[in-house]
Design a protein around this motif. Structure first.
Motif, PDB file in Angstrom:
ATOM      1  N   THR A  84      -9.876  10.835  -6.137  1.00 52.10           N
ATOM      2  CA  THR A  84     -10.267  10.968  -4.557  1.00 52.10           C
ATOM      3  C   THR A  84     -10.063   9.799  -4.032  1.00 52.10           C
ATOM      4  O   THR A  84     -10.334   8.633  -4.687  1.00 52.10           O
ATOM      5  CB  THR A  84     -11.425  11.651  -4.560  1.00 52.10           C
ATOM      6  OG1 THR A  84     -12.487  10.877  -5.062  1.00 52.10           O
ATOM      7  CG2 THR A  84     -11.746  13.112  -5.284  1.00 52.10           C
ATOM      8  N   ALA A  85     -10.296   9.729  -2.665  1.00 47.43           N
ATOM      9  CA  ALA A  85     -10.210   8.495  -1.905  1.00 47.43           C
ATOM     10  C   ALA A  85     -11.726   7.761  -2.020  1.00 47.43           C
ATOM     11  O   ALA A  85     -11.761   6.513  -2.278  1.00 47.43           O
ATOM     12  CB  ALA A  85     -10.348   8.890  -0.539  1.00 47.43           C
ATOM     13  N   ARG A  86     -12.679   8.606  -2.398  1.00 45.86           N
ATOM     14  CA  ARG A  86     -14.026   8.103  -2.556  1.00 45.86           C
ATOM     15  C   ARG A  86     -14.243   7.331  -3.787  1.00 45.86           C
ATOM     16  O   ARG A  86     -14.623   6.229  -3.975  1.00 45.86           O
ATOM     17  CB  ARG A  86     -15.225   9.144  -2.714  1.00 45.86           C
ATOM     18  CG  ARG A  86     -16.384   8.782  -3.288  1.00 45.86           C
ATOM     19  CD  ARG A  86     -17.330   9.883  -3.458  1.00 45.86           C
ATOM     20  NE  ARG A  86     -18.698   9.505  -4.111  1.00 45.86           N
ATOM     21  CZ  ARG A  86     -18.528   9.780  -5.411  1.00 45.86           C
ATOM     22  NH1 ARG A  86     -17.519  10.101  -6.343  1.00 45.86           N
ATOM     23  NH2 ARG A  86     -19.804   9.301  -6.167  1.00 45.86           N
ATOM     24  N   VAL A 107      -0.239  -2.817  -1.130  1.00 44.16           N
ATOM     25  CA  VAL A 107       0.193  -1.412  -1.489  1.00 44.16           C
ATOM     26  C   VAL A 107      -0.785  -0.445  -1.211  1.00 44.16           C
ATOM     27  O   VAL A 107      -1.974  -0.615  -1.117  1.00 44.16           O
ATOM     28  CB  VAL A 107       0.633  -1.228  -2.958  1.00 44.16           C
ATOM     29  CG1 VAL A 107      -0.433  -1.456  -3.533  1.00 44.16           C
ATOM     30  CG2 VAL A 107       1.607  -0.087  -3.186  1.00 44.16           C
ATOM     31  N   TYR A 108      -0.061   0.783  -0.672  1.00 38.42           N
ATOM     32  CA  TYR A 108      -0.968   1.933  -0.323  1.00 38.42           C
ATOM     33  C   TYR A 108      -1.163   2.842  -1.799  1.00 38.42           C
ATOM     34  O   TYR A 108      -0.009   2.886  -1.922  1.00 38.42           O
ATOM     35  CB  TYR A 108      -0.751   2.461   0.792  1.00 38.42           C
ATOM     36  CG  TYR A 108      -0.927   1.546   2.159  1.00 38.42           C
ATOM     37  CD1 TYR A 108      -2.276   1.733   2.703  1.00 38.42           C
ATOM     38  CD2 TYR A 108       0.029   1.363   2.921  1.00 38.42           C
ATOM     39  CE1 TYR A 108      -2.612   1.247   3.931  1.00 38.42           C
ATOM     40  CE2 TYR A 108      -0.332   0.407   3.785  1.00 38.42           C
ATOM     41  CZ  TYR A 108      -1.458   0.436   4.612  1.00 38.42           C
ATOM     42  OH  TYR A 108      -1.730  -0.244   5.665  1.00 38.42           O
ATOM     43  N   VAL A 109      -1.760   3.651  -1.766  1.00 47.00           N
ATOM     44  CA  VAL A 109      -1.869   4.497  -2.933  1.00 47.00           C
ATOM     45  C   VAL A 109      -2.430   6.061  -2.334  1.00 47.00           C
ATOM     46  O   VAL A 109      -3.189   5.873  -1.805  1.00 47.00           O
ATOM     47  CB  VAL A 109      -2.528   4.259  -4.143  1.00 47.00           C
ATOM     48  CG1 VAL A 109      -1.829   3.035  -4.732  1.00 47.00           C
ATOM     49  CG2 VAL A 109      -4.138   3.794  -3.791  1.00 47.00           C
ATOM     50  N   HIS A 119      -3.126  16.463   6.045  1.00 44.77           N
ATOM     51  CA  HIS A 119      -2.627  15.208   5.865  1.00 44.77           C
ATOM     52  C   HIS A 119      -3.037  14.500   4.496  1.00 44.77           C
ATOM     53  O   HIS A 119      -4.298  14.479   4.387  1.00 44.77           O
ATOM     54  CB  HIS A 119      -2.474  14.283   6.940  1.00 44.77           C
ATOM     55  CG  HIS A 119      -1.994  14.733   7.994  1.00 44.77           C
ATOM     56  ND1 HIS A 119      -2.592  15.169   9.270  1.00 44.77           N
ATOM     57  CD2 HIS A 119      -0.470  15.145   8.459  1.00 44.77           C
ATOM     58  CE1 HIS A 119      -1.736  15.601  10.196  1.00 44.77           C
ATOM     59  NE2 HIS A 119      -0.590  15.544   9.828  1.00 44.77           N
ATOM     60  N   ARG A 120      -2.236  14.194   3.554  1.00 46.25           N
ATOM     61  CA  ARG A 120      -2.694  13.498   2.558  1.00 46.25           C
ATOM     62  C   ARG A 120      -3.613  11.966   2.668  1.00 46.25           C
ATOM     63  O   ARG A 120      -2.956  11.194   3.610  1.00 46.25           O
ATOM     64  CB  ARG A 120      -1.508  13.206   1.643  1.00 46.25           C
ATOM     65  CG  ARG A 120      -1.852  12.603   0.131  1.00 46.25           C
ATOM     66  CD  ARG A 120      -2.616  13.590  -0.565  1.00 46.25           C
ATOM     67  NE  ARG A 120      -1.809  14.845  -0.867  1.00 46.25           N
ATOM     68  CZ  ARG A 120      -2.294  15.777  -1.500  1.00 46.25           C
ATOM     69  NH1 ARG A 120      -3.447  15.987  -2.102  1.00 46.25           N
ATOM     70  NH2 ARG A 120      -1.501  17.115  -1.656  1.00 46.25           N
ATOM     71  N   VAL A 121      -4.719  11.683   2.087  1.00 47.11           N
ATOM     72  CA  VAL A 121      -5.429  10.579   2.563  1.00 47.11           C
ATOM     73  C   VAL A 121      -4.740   9.600   1.700  1.00 47.11           C
ATOM     74  O   VAL A 121      -4.539   9.674   0.416  1.00 47.11           O
ATOM     75  CB  VAL A 121      -6.937  10.754   2.452  1.00 47.11           C
ATOM     76  CG1 VAL A 121      -7.508   9.518   2.536  1.00 47.11           C
ATOM     77  CG2 VAL A 121      -7.458  11.750   3.266  1.00 47.11           C
ATOM     78  N   TYR A 122      -4.687   8.226   2.166  1.00 42.69           N
ATOM     79  CA  TYR A 122      -4.218   7.146   1.242  1.00 42.69           C
ATOM     80  C   TYR A 122      -5.236   6.091   1.528  1.00 42.69           C
ATOM     81  O   TYR A 122      -5.910   6.035   2.620  1.00 42.69           O
ATOM     82  CB  TYR A 122      -2.778   6.730   1.457  1.00 42.69           C
ATOM     83  CG  TYR A 122      -2.371   6.229   2.828  1.00 42.69           C
ATOM     84  CD1 TYR A 122      -2.638   4.847   2.962  1.00 42.69           C
ATOM     85  CD2 TYR A 122      -1.632   7.026   3.570  1.00 42.69           C
ATOM     86  CE1 TYR A 122      -2.125   4.442   4.305  1.00 42.69           C
ATOM     87  CE2 TYR A 122      -1.203   6.766   5.165  1.00 42.69           C
ATOM     88  CZ  TYR A 122      -1.619   5.251   5.074  1.00 42.69           C
ATOM     89  OH  TYR A 122      -1.166   4.657   6.658  1.00 42.69           O
ATOM     90  N   ASN A 143       4.625   6.323  -0.026  1.00 43.33           N
ATOM     91  CA  ASN A 143       3.642   5.568  -0.520  1.00 43.33           C
ATOM     92  C   ASN A 143       3.558   5.562  -1.826  1.00 43.33           C
ATOM     93  O   ASN A 143       4.336   6.573  -2.500  1.00 43.33           O
ATOM     94  CB  ASN A 143       2.260   6.489  -0.170  1.00 43.33           C
ATOM     95  CG  ASN A 143       1.830   6.038   1.295  1.00 43.33           C
ATOM     96  OD1 ASN A 143       2.544   5.664   1.883  1.00 43.33           O
ATOM     97  ND2 ASN A 143       0.566   6.039   1.587  1.00 43.33           N
ATOM     98  N   ALA A 144       2.755   4.692  -2.736  1.00 42.23           N
ATOM     99  CA  ALA A 144       2.613   4.632  -4.214  1.00 42.23           C
ATOM    100  C   ALA A 144       1.683   5.792  -4.622  1.00 42.23           C
ATOM    101  O   ALA A 144       0.953   6.310  -3.874  1.00 42.23           O
ATOM    102  CB  ALA A 144       2.629   3.340  -4.646  1.00 42.23           C
ATOM    103  N   LEU A 145       1.513   5.895  -5.927  1.00 40.41           N
ATOM    104  CA  LEU A 145       0.557   6.614  -6.651  1.00 40.41           C
ATOM    105  C   LEU A 145      -0.462   5.969  -7.414  1.00 40.41           C
ATOM    106  O   LEU A 145       0.042   5.012  -8.288  1.00 40.41           O
ATOM    107  CB  LEU A 145       1.041   7.936  -7.136  1.00 40.41           C
ATOM    108  CG  LEU A 145       0.322   8.775  -8.147  1.00 40.41           C
ATOM    109  CD1 LEU A 145      -0.388   9.639  -7.328  1.00 40.41           C
ATOM    110  CD2 LEU A 145       1.310   9.546  -8.993  1.00 40.41           C
TER     111      LEU A 145
END
Length: 202
Positions: A84-86, A107-109, A119-122, A143-145
């Motif tokens: 999760t983003a948390r 980089v963003y993930v 929308h997907r949070v990154y 975006n990366a994972l």
């Protein structure tokens, strides 16, 4: 398990703190969070979660950029999941406070959360302007994972407290990176609060 991942992952002692609460502990002059308020009323930013342990990669999954969400999920192995983003905020900020090192600086993930619009949070781009939290259309692929390996092979993402204590001590003794503290979860909670108070008051 920690010995195997000590160079690639960090062990994070998670406590019931939301992203908004973590951000609220930060002195703005330190620029640990990028200045933005779009997520103030988002459910994912208010989620406190539960006490537990997460083993989180320090870098994106190999070859996970320029892929769709579905393609990225196919790269995950057994006992791995997208955090999760948390979890990512907790790990990234906590690791910086403990070591002074900025993870995901360029980089963003993607995270598992969706905002209220679907929308997907990154999370990422943790440069000197602070950690950025944003959103992206689920089908965009730039975006990366980042994946979080579950901490116990049996699944569930958590270690039994006694096993976690032993693994944290073992990792610390062998130079592994552990965010949190040795000892039981109550002691780790107190130590983390003390660390935050000490660092953020400077």
């Amino acid at each position: 398990m920690l010995e195997q991942h000590k160079n690639s992952h960090i062990l994070v002692a998670m406590f019931p703190l939301s992203i908004l609460e973590i951000r609220g502990k930060v002195v703005q002059d330190q620029r640990l969070f990028y200045e933005q308020d779009w997520y103030n009323k988002q459910a994912f930013a208010k989620e406190k979660g539960e006490t537990g342990w997460q083993l989180v990669r320090k870098t994106p999954v190999n070859d996970s950029t320029s892929k769709t969400w579905q393609e990225q999920q196919a790269l995950l192995g057994n006992n791995e999941e997208t955090p999760t983003a948390r979890v990512m905020v907790y790990a990234t900020i906590g690791y910086f406070l403990s070591t002074g090192e900025r993870l995901f600086e360029e980089v963003y993930v993607r995270c598992s959360d969706l905002d209220s619009g679907g929308h997907r949070v990154y999370v990422g781009n943790f440069d000197h302007d602070g950690l950025n939290i944003n959103y992206i259309h689920p089908d965009w692929d730039d975006n990366a994972l980042i994946e979080a390996a579950v901490a116990a092979l049996g699944g569930g993402g958590e270690l039994e407290t006694g096993e976690a204590e032993a693994d944290v001590k073992d990792a610390n003794a062998k130079g592994g990176a552990a965010v949190g503290a040795e000892g039981d979860l109550d002691e780790a909670d107190a130590d983390l609060d003390a660390l935050l108070d000490e660092v953020l008051s400077e």
